[in-house]
Write a protein that holds these residues in place. Structure first.
Motif, PDB file in Angstrom:
ATOM      1  N   LEU A   1       0.919  -0.805   0.307  1.00 25.43           N
ATOM      2  CA  LEU A   1       0.104   0.130  -0.227  1.00 25.43           C
ATOM      3  C   LEU A   1       0.612   1.409   0.295  1.00 25.43           C
ATOM      4  CD1 LEU A   1      -3.037   1.548   0.682  1.00 25.43           C
ATOM      5  CD2 LEU A   1      -1.919   1.127   3.190  1.00 25.43           C
ATOM      6  N   PHE A   2       0.808   1.393  -1.176  1.00 25.82           N
ATOM      7  CA  PHE A   2       2.391   2.666  -0.575  1.00 25.82           C
ATOM      8  C   PHE A   2       1.765   4.215  -0.321  1.00 25.82           C
ATOM      9  CE2 PHE A   2       2.106   5.681  -5.068  1.00 25.82           C
ATOM     10  CZ  PHE A   2       1.268   4.552  -5.856  1.00 25.82           C
ATOM     11  N   MET A   3       0.363   3.817  -1.478  1.00 26.84           N
ATOM     12  CA  MET A   3      -0.613   5.487  -0.462  1.00 26.84           C
ATOM     13  C   MET A   3      -1.705   5.550   0.000  1.00 26.84           C
ATOM     14  SD  MET A   3      -0.199   8.977  -3.070  1.00 26.84           S
ATOM     15  CE  MET A   3      -1.532   8.560  -3.915  1.00 26.84           C
ATOM     16  N   LEU A   4      -1.901   6.369   0.462  1.00 27.62           N
ATOM     17  CA  LEU A   4      -3.645   6.912   1.117  1.00 27.62           C
ATOM     18  C   LEU A   4      -3.914   7.895   1.506  1.00 27.62           C
ATOM     19  CD1 LEU A   4      -6.153   6.123   2.712  1.00 27.62           C
ATOM     20  CD2 LEU A   4      -4.744   6.233   4.860  1.00 27.62           C
ATOM     21  N   ALA A   5      -4.526   8.768   0.062  1.00 29.75           N
ATOM     22  CA  ALA A   5      -5.253   9.679   0.142  1.00 29.75           C
ATOM     23  C   ALA A   5      -6.034  10.228   0.746  1.00 29.75           C
ATOM     24  CB  ALA A   5      -5.511  10.018  -1.611  1.00 29.75           C
ATOM     25  N   VAL A   6      -6.414  11.242   1.672  1.00 34.22           N
ATOM     26  CA  VAL A   6      -7.502  11.565   2.153  1.00 34.22           C
ATOM     27  C   VAL A   6      -8.584  12.800   2.030  1.00 34.22           C
ATOM     28  CG1 VAL A   6      -8.977  11.622   4.580  1.00 34.22           C
ATOM     29  CG2 VAL A   6      -6.973   9.460   3.893  1.00 34.22           C
ATOM     30  N   ALA A   7      -9.896  13.222   1.572  1.00 32.06           N
ATOM     31  CA  ALA A   7     -10.165  14.530   0.443  1.00 32.06           C
ATOM     32  C   ALA A   7     -11.246  14.486   1.985  1.00 32.06           C
ATOM     33  CB  ALA A   7     -10.677  13.958  -0.951  1.00 32.06           C
ATOM     34  N   ASP A   8     -11.237  15.978   2.008  1.00 31.86           N
ATOM     35  CA  ASP A   8     -12.166  16.432   3.224  1.00 31.86           C
ATOM     36  C   ASP A   8     -13.662  17.164   1.957  1.00 31.86           C
ATOM     37  OD1 ASP A   8     -13.953  17.125   5.002  1.00 31.86           O
ATOM     38  OD2 ASP A   8     -12.875  18.118   5.790  1.00 31.86           O
ATOM     39  N   TYR A   9     -14.703  16.048   1.739  1.00 32.84           N
ATOM     40  CA  TYR A   9     -16.249  16.396   1.475  1.00 32.84           C
ATOM     41  C   TYR A   9     -17.352  16.711   2.496  1.00 32.84           C
ATOM     42  CZ  TYR A   9     -13.747  15.658  -3.000  1.00 32.84           C
ATOM     43  OH  TYR A   9     -12.692  15.455  -4.247  1.00 32.84           O
TER      44      TYR A   9
ATOM     45  N   LEU B   1       3.615  13.531  12.497  1.00 34.11           N
ATOM     46  CA  LEU B   1       3.742  14.992  11.593  1.00 34.11           C
ATOM     47  C   LEU B   1       4.136  15.945  12.134  1.00 34.11           C
ATOM     48  CD1 LEU B   1       2.355  15.032   8.318  1.00 34.11           C
ATOM     49  CD2 LEU B   1       5.097  14.108   8.376  1.00 34.11           C
ATOM     50  N   LEU B   2       2.844  16.649  13.361  1.00 31.74           N
ATOM     51  CA  LEU B   2       2.689  17.614  13.775  1.00 31.74           C
ATOM     52  C   LEU B   2       3.040  17.113  15.805  1.00 31.74           C
ATOM     53  CD1 LEU B   2      -1.161  18.563  12.552  1.00 31.74           C
ATOM     54  CD2 LEU B   2       1.395  19.560  12.269  1.00 31.74           C
ATOM     55  N   PRO B   3       3.564  18.037  16.568  1.00 29.32           N
ATOM     56  CA  PRO B   3       3.478  18.069  17.694  1.00 29.32           C
ATOM     57  C   PRO B   3       2.125  16.492  18.879  1.00 29.32           C
ATOM     58  CG  PRO B   3       3.625  19.604  17.584  1.00 29.32           C
ATOM     59  CD  PRO B   3       3.683  19.605  16.245  1.00 29.32           C
ATOM     60  N   GLU B   4       2.635  16.394  19.952  1.00 27.87           N
ATOM     61  CA  GLU B   4       1.538  14.886  20.230  1.00 27.87           C
ATOM     62  C   GLU B   4       0.280  16.225  21.011  1.00 27.87           C
ATOM     63  OE1 GLU B   4       5.293  15.372  20.757  1.00 27.87           O
ATOM     64  OE2 GLU B   4       5.610  14.122  19.646  1.00 27.87           O
ATOM     65  N   ASP B   5       0.495  17.415  21.563  1.00 29.55           N
ATOM     66  CA  ASP B   5      -0.211  18.362  21.835  1.00 29.55           C
ATOM     67  C   ASP B   5      -0.678  19.483  21.251  1.00 29.55           C
ATOM     68  OD1 ASP B   5       2.354  19.248  21.797  1.00 29.55           O
ATOM     69  OD2 ASP B   5       2.274  19.946  23.920  1.00 29.55           O
ATOM     70  N   TRP B   6      -0.602  18.627  20.057  1.00 25.78           N
ATOM     71  CA  TRP B   6      -1.350  20.054  18.633  1.00 25.78           C
ATOM     72  C   TRP B   6      -2.950  20.032  18.817  1.00 25.78           C
ATOM     73  CZ3 TRP B   6       0.364  23.018  15.325  1.00 25.78           C
ATOM     74  CH2 TRP B   6      -0.688  23.260  14.335  1.00 25.78           C
ATOM     75  N   PRO B   7      -3.933  21.290  19.081  1.00 25.14           N
ATOM     76  CA  PRO B   7      -4.860  21.196  19.107  1.00 25.14           C
ATOM     77  C   PRO B   7      -5.879  21.502  17.632  1.00 25.14           C
ATOM     78  CG  PRO B   7      -3.971  23.479  19.371  1.00 25.14           C
ATOM     79  CD  PRO B   7      -2.647  21.687  19.711  1.00 25.14           C
ATOM     80  N   GLY B   8      -6.094  20.061  17.038  1.00 23.57           N
ATOM     81  CA  GLY B   8      -7.333  19.544  16.260  1.00 23.57           C
ATOM     82  C   GLY B   8      -6.319  19.038  15.543  1.00 23.57           C
TER      83      GLY B   8
ATOM     84  N   ASP C   1     -13.070  22.253   8.397  1.00 27.71           N
ATOM     85  CA  ASP C   1     -13.404  23.388   9.006  1.00 27.71           C
ATOM     86  C   ASP C   1     -12.716  23.804  10.436  1.00 27.71           C
ATOM     87  OD1 ASP C   1     -13.179  20.377  10.513  1.00 27.71           O
ATOM     88  OD2 ASP C   1     -14.720  20.327  10.765  1.00 27.71           O
ATOM     89  N   PHE C   2     -11.234  23.158   9.746  1.00 31.30           N
ATOM     90  CA  PHE C   2      -9.840  24.164  10.866  1.00 31.30           C
ATOM     91  C   PHE C   2      -9.803  25.300  10.245  1.00 31.30           C
ATOM     92  CE2 PHE C   2      -6.177  24.585  11.524  1.00 31.30           C
ATOM     93  CZ  PHE C   2      -5.934  24.119  12.919  1.00 31.30           C
TER      94      PHE C   2
END
Lengths: 155, 179
Positions: free
Chosen positions: A50-58, A125-132, A138-139
């Motif tokens: 599985l070389f990619m998992l692409a997600v899109a938000d609709y 990727l983001l720090p562990e305590d990142w909010p959201g 909706d971000f």
């Protein structure tokens, strides 16, 4: 190319739909997200990774594209499925494909999708305590988000 | 005339004359220390992206950093005097940067390289970068540019040397004097 789809259709019946071929890429729509693991196990017989998992938000639904490829064949198969539930959860593929581990962590990190029975569902990727979850529609990037460092500054 | 006489009086018959001599000695030692510090600035290279590519010619023959005392000898924070932060600092990397920075011995100097570290630059609207590292650590010299040319590193070191000579670097102003 057609035989992969026939193989899937033999087990899953009318829960899969043909999306056609684009070059060496073959797209399949999976109607029911609960059958994802079953479909992945069938694909595992022909494809290696599985070389990619692409997600899109609709919003309110998420579109997930699982891209599988093989080491000795030029073919690629894409399984597309949708999450429409309010809890945004789907079964993990880590037991079938090892590379799903980090791909799913990334999807969890940026979109907040919960992968059931994932062995190590942390942010990658983001720090562990990142909010959201920042790639959701909706971000909103406010000044508060921009200036957030998560640091205890001494100076 | 009166002022001149007062000055003469102050100079030669001030009661705390010994203190002045002591202060002058302190000043002398400080000058010697600053001379040593500014002419042997060992850098810690903290390169995270394209500015680090421009940092490399700074140590090579064309723009020779060795003649200014900036020797690229072993990247260890324990032996470094200044840190060259070149490249975008994400919020996750900011903790690692501070971790390295806190391991450096005092006095320590910081040079922020590139637009990303000055104000955010290309990523001024990003949710995941530090918009200017002066928000997280005291910075002595900023080098603008995206990325800056290697010559500008040399200019920054010249500016930093001047700051150290005049006791105006952040390390000398903010922290207590070692003496």
């Amino acid at each position: 190319m057609k035989e992969y789809f026939e193989k899937l259709k033999g087990v899953l019946g009318n829960k899969v739909k043909d999306f056609g071929v684009d070059g060496t890429e073959y797209s399949v729509l999976l109607v029911d997200k609960k059958l994802l693991k079953t479909a992945a196990e069938i694909i595992r017989q022909d494809f290696d990774v599985l070389f990619m998992l692409a997600v899109a938000d609709y919003k309110p639904k998420f579109e997930l594209n699982y891209v599988f490829s093989s080491y000795d064949k030029p073919d690629t198969i894409v399984i597309r499925t949708y999450i429409t539930d309010r809890d945004y959860s789907i079964d993990t593929l880590t037991e079938v494909f090892d590379s799903a581990n980090w791909e799913e962590r990334e999807a969890y990190d940026l979109f907040g999708i919960k992968f059931n029975k994932h062995p190590d569902l942390r942010r990658i990727l983001l720090p562990e305590d990142w909010p959201g979850h920042p790639l959701r529609k909706d971000f909103v990037v406010t000044d508060e988000v921009r200036n957030w460092t998560g640091l205890d500054l001494k100076f | 005339m009166e002022n001149d006489e007062e000055m003469k009086k102050d100079e030669f018959s001030y009661p705390g004359m010994g203190e002045i001599i002591f202060m002058k000695t302190e000043k002398f030692i400080e000058n010697v220390l600053n001379w040593g510090r500014r002419n042997s600035l060992w850098p810690l290279t903290f390169g995270t992206s394209c500015c680090a590519i421009e940092m490399m010619p700074f140590g090579t023959t064309k723009v020779d950093s060795d003649r200014m005392g900036v020797l690229f000898i072993g990247d260890s924070p324990r032996q470094a005097d200044m840190i060259l932060v070149s490249g975008t600092i994400t919020k996750k990397m900011a903790r690692r940067l501070l971790n390295v920075y806190e391991q450096m011995p005092d006095p320590k100097y910081v040079i922020a390289v590139g637009a990303c570290n000055v104000s955010g630059g290309l990523y001024h609207d990003s949710y995941n970068t530090i918009h200017g590292i002066d928000k997280i650590m005291p910075v002595d010299v900023f080098i603008p540019g995206c990325p800056p040319r290697p010559e500008e590193f040399m200019d920054a070191v010249r500016v930093l040397q001047k700051l150290i000579k005049e006791n105006r670097s952040k390390a000398q102003m903010d922290h207590e004097r070692i003496l």
